[in-house]
Design a protein around this motif. Structure first.
Motif, PDB file in Angstrom:
ATOM      1  N   ARG A  98     -44.165 -38.644   8.676  1.00  0.00           N
ATOM      2  CA  ARG A  98     -44.964 -38.654  10.043  1.00  0.00           C
ATOM      3  C   ARG A  98     -44.475 -40.006  10.908  1.00  0.00           C
ATOM      4  O   ARG A  98     -45.005 -39.893  11.999  1.00  0.00           O
ATOM      5  CB  ARG A  98     -46.452 -38.889   9.729  1.00  0.00           C
ATOM      6  CG  ARG A  98     -47.094 -37.951   8.857  1.00  0.00           C
ATOM      7  CD  ARG A  98     -48.582 -37.534   9.024  1.00  0.00           C
ATOM      8  NE  ARG A  98     -49.398 -38.897   8.574  1.00  0.00           N
ATOM      9  CZ  ARG A  98     -49.900 -38.897   7.048  1.00  0.00           C
ATOM     10  NH1 ARG A  98     -49.397 -37.844   6.325  1.00  0.00           N
ATOM     11  NH2 ARG A  98     -50.543 -39.631   7.046  1.00  0.00           N
TER      12      ARG A  98
ATOM     13  N   GLU B 115     -51.541 -43.603  13.194  1.00  0.00           N
ATOM     14  CA  GLU B 115     -52.632 -43.006  12.665  1.00  0.00           C
ATOM     15  C   GLU B 115     -53.812 -42.744  13.384  1.00  0.00           C
ATOM     16  O   GLU B 115     -54.339 -41.647  13.539  1.00  0.00           O
ATOM     17  CB  GLU B 115     -52.678 -43.205  10.891  1.00  0.00           C
ATOM     18  CG  GLU B 115     -51.156 -43.134  10.496  1.00  0.00           C
ATOM     19  CD  GLU B 115     -51.003 -41.884   9.874  1.00  0.00           C
ATOM     20  OE1 GLU B 115     -51.775 -41.453   9.110  1.00  0.00           O
ATOM     21  OE2 GLU B 115     -49.884 -41.128   9.980  1.00  0.00           O
TER      22      GLU B 115
ATOM     23  N   LYS C 281     -51.266 -34.075   8.369  1.00  0.00           N
ATOM     24  CA  LYS C 281     -51.269 -34.882   7.439  1.00  0.00           C
ATOM     25  C   LYS C 281     -51.123 -34.476   5.870  1.00  0.00           C
ATOM     26  O   LYS C 281     -50.529 -34.920   5.010  1.00  0.00           O
ATOM     27  CB  LYS C 281     -52.687 -35.660   7.504  1.00  0.00           C
ATOM     28  CG  LYS C 281     -52.633 -36.686   8.790  1.00  0.00           C
ATOM     29  CD  LYS C 281     -54.009 -37.344   8.832  1.00  0.00           C
ATOM     30  CE  LYS C 281     -54.342 -38.065   7.943  1.00  0.00           C
ATOM     31  NZ  LYS C 281     -55.556 -38.987   7.952  1.00  0.00           N
TER      32      LYS C 281
ATOM     33  N   ILE D 256     -46.718 -39.627   4.599  1.00  0.00           N
ATOM     34  CA  ILE D 256     -46.931 -40.510   5.880  1.00  0.00           C
ATOM     35  C   ILE D 256     -45.866 -41.632   6.055  1.00  0.00           C
ATOM     36  O   ILE D 256     -45.684 -42.091   7.023  1.00  0.00           O
ATOM     37  CB  ILE D 256     -48.192 -41.417   5.252  1.00  0.00           C
ATOM     38  CG1 ILE D 256     -48.626 -42.517   6.322  1.00  0.00           C
ATOM     39  CG2 ILE D 256     -47.796 -42.297   3.981  1.00  0.00           C
ATOM     40  CD1 ILE D 256     -50.006 -43.264   6.029  1.00  0.00           C
TER      41      ILE D 256
END
Length: 263
Positions: free
Chosen positions: A189, A237, A250, A255
Protein backbone atom coordinates in the motif's frame (compact mmCIF):
# COMPACT_ATOMS: atom_id res chain seq x y z
CA UNK A 1 37.18 9.86 11.79
CA UNK A 2 36.77 13.63 12.05
CA UNK A 3 34.19 14.55 14.73
CA UNK A 4 34.00 18.11 13.44
CA UNK A 5 32.28 16.91 10.29
CA UNK A 6 29.21 16.15 12.40
CA UNK A 7 29.27 19.72 13.69
CA UNK A 8 29.69 21.21 10.22
CA UNK A 9 26.82 19.10 8.86
CA UNK A 10 24.54 20.12 11.71
CA UNK A 11 25.30 23.80 11.20
CA UNK A 12 24.76 23.49 7.44
CA UNK A 13 21.39 21.80 7.95
CA UNK A 14 20.21 24.34 10.55
CA UNK A 15 21.29 27.31 8.43
CA UNK A 16 19.64 25.95 5.28
CA UNK A 17 16.26 25.32 6.89
CA UNK A 18 16.43 28.65 8.76
CA UNK A 19 16.71 30.37 5.38
CA UNK A 20 13.89 28.22 4.03
CA UNK A 21 11.79 29.25 7.02
CA UNK A 22 12.35 32.94 6.25
CA UNK A 23 11.26 32.35 2.67
CA UNK A 24 8.26 30.31 3.82
CA UNK A 25 7.27 33.11 6.19
CA UNK A 26 7.57 35.63 3.36
CA UNK A 27 5.44 33.48 1.06
CA UNK A 28 3.14 32.48 3.91
CA UNK A 29 3.41 28.84 2.85
CA UNK A 30 5.22 26.65 5.32
CA UNK A 31 4.64 23.49 3.30
CA UNK A 32 7.61 24.43 1.11
CA UNK A 33 9.76 22.66 3.69
CA UNK A 34 8.63 19.38 2.08
CA UNK A 35 10.45 20.44 -1.10
CA UNK A 36 13.65 21.04 0.89
CA UNK A 37 13.59 17.75 2.80
CA UNK A 38 15.60 16.00 0.08
CA UNK A 39 17.75 19.07 -0.56
CA UNK A 40 18.77 19.18 3.10
CA UNK A 41 20.25 15.69 2.78
CA UNK A 42 22.17 16.76 -0.32
CA UNK A 43 23.65 19.73 1.56
CA UNK A 44 24.65 17.47 4.46
CA UNK A 45 26.22 14.91 2.13
CA UNK A 46 28.18 17.54 0.17
CA UNK A 47 29.30 19.27 3.38
CA UNK A 48 30.71 16.05 4.80
CA UNK A 49 32.23 15.12 1.43
CA UNK A 50 34.08 18.35 0.69
CA UNK A 51 35.09 19.20 4.26
CA UNK A 52 36.73 15.80 4.81
CA UNK A 53 40.34 16.69 5.67
CA UNK A 54 41.77 13.67 3.87
CA UNK A 55 42.19 13.26 0.11
CA UNK A 56 39.25 11.35 -1.36
CA UNK A 57 39.60 9.20 -4.45
CA UNK A 58 36.88 9.65 -7.06
CA UNK A 59 36.11 5.93 -7.10
CA UNK A 60 35.52 5.48 -3.38
CA UNK A 61 32.87 4.76 -0.78
CA UNK A 62 32.65 8.49 -0.10
CA UNK A 63 31.83 9.33 -3.71
CA UNK A 64 29.36 6.45 -3.92
CA UNK A 65 27.24 7.34 -0.87
CA UNK A 66 27.31 11.05 -1.72
CA UNK A 67 26.15 10.34 -5.27
CA UNK A 68 23.35 8.09 -4.00
CA UNK A 69 22.08 10.80 -1.66
CA UNK A 70 22.20 13.39 -4.44
CA UNK A 71 20.25 11.10 -6.78
CA UNK A 72 17.62 10.37 -4.13
CA UNK A 73 17.34 13.94 -2.79
CA UNK A 74 17.22 15.67 -6.18
CA UNK A 75 14.57 13.30 -7.53
CA UNK A 76 12.43 13.67 -4.40
CA UNK A 77 12.77 17.46 -4.29
CA UNK A 78 11.83 17.77 -7.96
CA UNK A 79 8.84 15.47 -7.54
CA UNK A 80 7.48 17.38 -4.54
CA UNK A 81 8.25 20.80 -6.06
CA UNK A 82 6.08 20.09 -9.11
CA UNK A 83 3.23 19.10 -6.81
CA UNK A 84 3.79 22.14 -4.58
CA UNK A 85 3.96 24.53 -7.51
CA UNK A 86 0.72 23.23 -9.04
CA UNK A 87 -1.25 23.99 -5.86
CA UNK A 88 -2.12 27.49 -4.71
CA UNK A 89 -3.20 26.29 -1.27
CA UNK A 90 -1.01 25.21 1.61
CA UNK A 91 -0.99 21.51 2.48
CA UNK A 92 -3.74 20.66 4.96
CA UNK A 93 -1.20 19.27 7.42
CA UNK A 94 0.43 22.67 7.78
CA UNK A 95 -2.91 24.47 7.96
CA UNK A 96 -3.72 22.20 10.89
CA UNK A 97 -0.33 22.92 12.48
CA UNK A 98 -0.96 26.66 12.22
CA UNK A 99 -4.21 26.36 14.15
CA UNK A 100 -2.65 24.11 16.76
CA UNK A 101 0.48 26.22 17.28
CA UNK A 102 -1.50 29.45 17.63
CA UNK A 103 -2.79 28.09 20.95
CA UNK A 104 0.66 27.16 22.28
CA UNK A 105 3.15 29.40 24.14
CA UNK A 106 5.28 31.35 21.69
CA UNK A 107 2.60 31.48 19.03
CA UNK A 108 2.42 29.99 15.56
CA UNK A 109 5.61 31.45 14.07
CA UNK A 110 8.05 30.40 16.79
CA UNK A 111 6.49 26.96 17.14
CA UNK A 112 6.55 26.40 13.39
CA UNK A 113 10.21 27.41 13.30
CA UNK A 114 11.30 25.32 16.26
CA UNK A 115 8.99 22.30 16.14
CA UNK A 116 8.96 21.83 12.37
CA UNK A 117 11.90 23.47 10.61
CA UNK A 118 14.60 23.03 13.27
CA UNK A 119 13.43 19.55 14.25
CA UNK A 120 13.55 18.45 10.62
CA UNK A 121 17.02 19.96 10.27
CA UNK A 122 18.27 17.85 13.18
CA UNK A 123 16.42 14.74 12.02
CA UNK A 124 18.05 15.05 8.61
CA UNK A 125 21.49 15.00 10.28
CA UNK A 126 20.56 11.94 12.33
CA UNK A 127 19.20 10.05 9.32
CA UNK A 128 22.33 11.05 7.36
CA UNK A 129 24.63 9.37 9.88
CA UNK A 130 25.66 6.55 7.51
CA UNK A 131 26.76 9.13 4.93
CA UNK A 132 28.59 11.30 7.45
CA UNK A 133 30.35 8.28 8.99
CA UNK A 134 31.51 7.11 5.55
CA UNK A 135 32.65 10.57 4.49
CA UNK A 136 34.41 11.07 7.83
CA UNK A 137 36.38 7.86 7.35
CA UNK A 138 39.81 7.59 5.76
CA UNK A 139 38.90 4.16 4.36
CA UNK A 140 37.35 4.53 0.93
CA UNK A 141 37.86 1.08 -0.53
CA UNK A 142 34.99 -0.35 -2.57
CA UNK A 143 34.18 -3.96 -1.78
CA UNK A 144 31.42 -6.55 -1.55
CA UNK A 145 29.48 -4.59 1.09
CA UNK A 146 29.43 -1.58 -1.22
CA UNK A 147 27.98 -3.75 -3.99
CA UNK A 148 25.34 -5.31 -1.73
CA UNK A 149 24.42 -1.92 -0.29
CA UNK A 150 24.10 -0.41 -3.75
CA UNK A 151 21.81 -3.25 -4.89
CA UNK A 152 19.59 -2.72 -1.83
CA UNK A 153 19.59 1.05 -2.44
CA UNK A 154 18.75 0.59 -6.13
CA UNK A 155 15.82 -1.67 -5.19
CA UNK A 156 14.48 1.02 -2.89
CA UNK A 157 15.05 3.73 -5.50
CA UNK A 158 13.07 1.67 -8.02
CA UNK A 159 10.13 1.27 -5.66
CA UNK A 160 10.06 4.96 -4.75
CA UNK A 161 10.45 6.33 -8.26
CA UNK A 162 8.14 3.87 -10.01
CA UNK A 163 5.58 4.03 -7.19
CA UNK A 164 5.42 7.83 -7.37
CA UNK A 165 5.22 7.74 -11.17
CA UNK A 166 2.41 5.20 -11.21
CA UNK A 167 0.43 7.19 -8.66
CA UNK A 168 0.98 10.43 -10.59
CA UNK A 169 -0.28 8.81 -13.80
CA UNK A 170 -3.30 7.42 -11.98
CA UNK A 171 -4.24 10.81 -10.49
CA UNK A 172 -3.83 12.52 -13.86
CA UNK A 173 -6.21 10.07 -15.55
CA UNK A 174 -9.68 11.69 -15.80
CA UNK A 175 -11.23 8.24 -16.20
CA UNK A 176 -9.76 6.88 -12.97
CA UNK A 177 -12.11 5.11 -10.64
CA UNK A 178 -11.56 4.18 -7.02
CA UNK A 179 -8.13 3.67 -5.50
CA UNK A 180 -4.71 3.08 -6.98
CA UNK A 181 -4.38 -0.70 -6.70
CA UNK A 182 -2.28 -1.69 -9.72
CA UNK A 183 1.42 -1.78 -10.51
CA UNK A 184 3.60 -1.75 -7.41
CA UNK A 185 0.54 -0.64 -5.42
CA UNK A 186 -0.82 -4.13 -5.93
CA UNK A 187 1.92 -5.57 -3.70
CA UNK A 188 2.26 -2.87 -1.03
CA UNK A 189 0.00 0.00 0.00
CA UNK A 190 3.05 2.26 0.27
CA UNK A 191 5.69 1.40 -2.36
CA UNK A 192 7.20 4.89 -2.19
CA UNK A 193 7.67 4.75 1.58
CA UNK A 194 9.02 1.21 1.38
CA UNK A 195 11.48 2.45 -1.24
CA UNK A 196 12.70 5.38 0.86
CA UNK A 197 13.33 3.24 3.93
CA UNK A 198 15.06 0.55 1.85
CA UNK A 199 17.44 3.10 0.32
CA UNK A 200 18.69 4.21 3.73
CA UNK A 201 19.25 0.64 4.82
CA UNK A 202 21.23 0.17 1.62
CA UNK A 203 23.45 3.14 2.48
CA UNK A 204 23.89 1.71 5.98
CA UNK A 205 25.13 -1.57 4.49
CA UNK A 206 27.73 0.41 2.55
CA UNK A 207 28.75 2.11 5.82
CA UNK A 208 29.53 -1.30 7.31
CA UNK A 209 32.78 -1.11 5.34
CA UNK A 210 34.28 1.66 7.50
CA UNK A 211 35.32 2.02 11.16
CA UNK A 212 32.72 3.33 13.60
CA UNK A 213 29.98 1.93 11.34
CA UNK A 214 27.88 1.13 14.42
CA UNK A 215 27.22 4.86 14.93
CA UNK A 216 25.47 5.03 11.58
CA UNK A 217 22.75 2.48 12.40
CA UNK A 218 20.77 5.24 14.08
CA UNK A 219 20.06 6.71 10.62
CA UNK A 220 18.02 3.89 9.05
CA UNK A 221 16.38 3.11 12.39
CA UNK A 222 15.12 6.68 12.79
CA UNK A 223 13.83 7.00 9.20
CA UNK A 224 12.11 3.62 9.55
CA UNK A 225 10.37 4.68 12.77
CA UNK A 226 9.37 8.04 11.30
CA UNK A 227 7.89 6.63 8.11
CA UNK A 228 6.38 3.38 9.38
CA UNK A 229 5.08 4.46 12.79
CA UNK A 230 4.81 8.27 12.97
CA UNK A 231 4.40 10.33 9.81
CA UNK A 232 4.33 8.58 6.44
CA UNK A 233 2.33 5.36 6.66
CA UNK A 234 0.00 6.21 9.61
CA UNK A 235 -0.98 9.62 8.20
CA UNK A 236 -1.66 8.21 4.74
CA UNK A 237 -3.66 5.30 6.15
CA UNK A 238 -5.75 7.73 8.21
CA UNK A 239 -6.34 9.91 5.15
CA UNK A 240 -7.84 7.03 3.16
CA UNK A 241 -9.81 5.46 5.99
CA UNK A 242 -13.51 5.23 5.10
CA UNK A 243 -13.09 5.63 1.35
CA UNK A 244 -14.86 3.26 -1.00
CA UNK A 245 -12.82 0.12 -1.56
CA UNK A 246 -10.26 0.94 1.13
CA UNK A 247 -11.24 -1.86 3.53
CA UNK A 248 -11.07 -4.45 0.74
CA UNK A 249 -7.74 -3.08 -0.47
CA UNK A 250 -6.32 -3.28 3.08
CA UNK A 251 -7.35 -6.93 3.40
CA UNK A 252 -5.65 -7.91 0.13
CA UNK A 253 -2.53 -5.74 0.12
CA UNK A 254 0.48 -5.67 2.45
CA UNK A 255 0.80 -2.44 4.39
CA UNK A 256 4.54 -1.98 3.83
CA UNK A 257 6.68 -4.85 2.58
CA UNK A 258 5.77 -5.95 -0.97
CA UNK A 259 4.04 -9.35 -1.05
CA UNK A 260 1.67 -11.01 -3.53
CA UNK A 261 -1.90 -9.84 -2.83
CA UNK A 262 -4.12 -12.10 -0.74
CA UNK A 263 -7.00 -13.77 -2.51
Amino acid sequence: MDFWLFVYCTVASLVLLSLVFLYARLRDRFDIIDVFWGITFIVIALTSYFLQPEDIKFLSLQTLVTALVIAWGARLAGHIFLRWKSSEKEDKRYVSMRKDYEKKPGGMVLNMFGRVFMVQALLAVVVSMPVIVVNASTDGSLGILALVGFIVWATGFYFEVVGDYQLKQFIADPKRDGLMTSGLWKYTRHPNYFGEVTQWWGIFIIALSVPFWWISIIGPIVITILIVFISGVPMTEKHFEGRDGWSEYKKKTSIFFPFPPKK
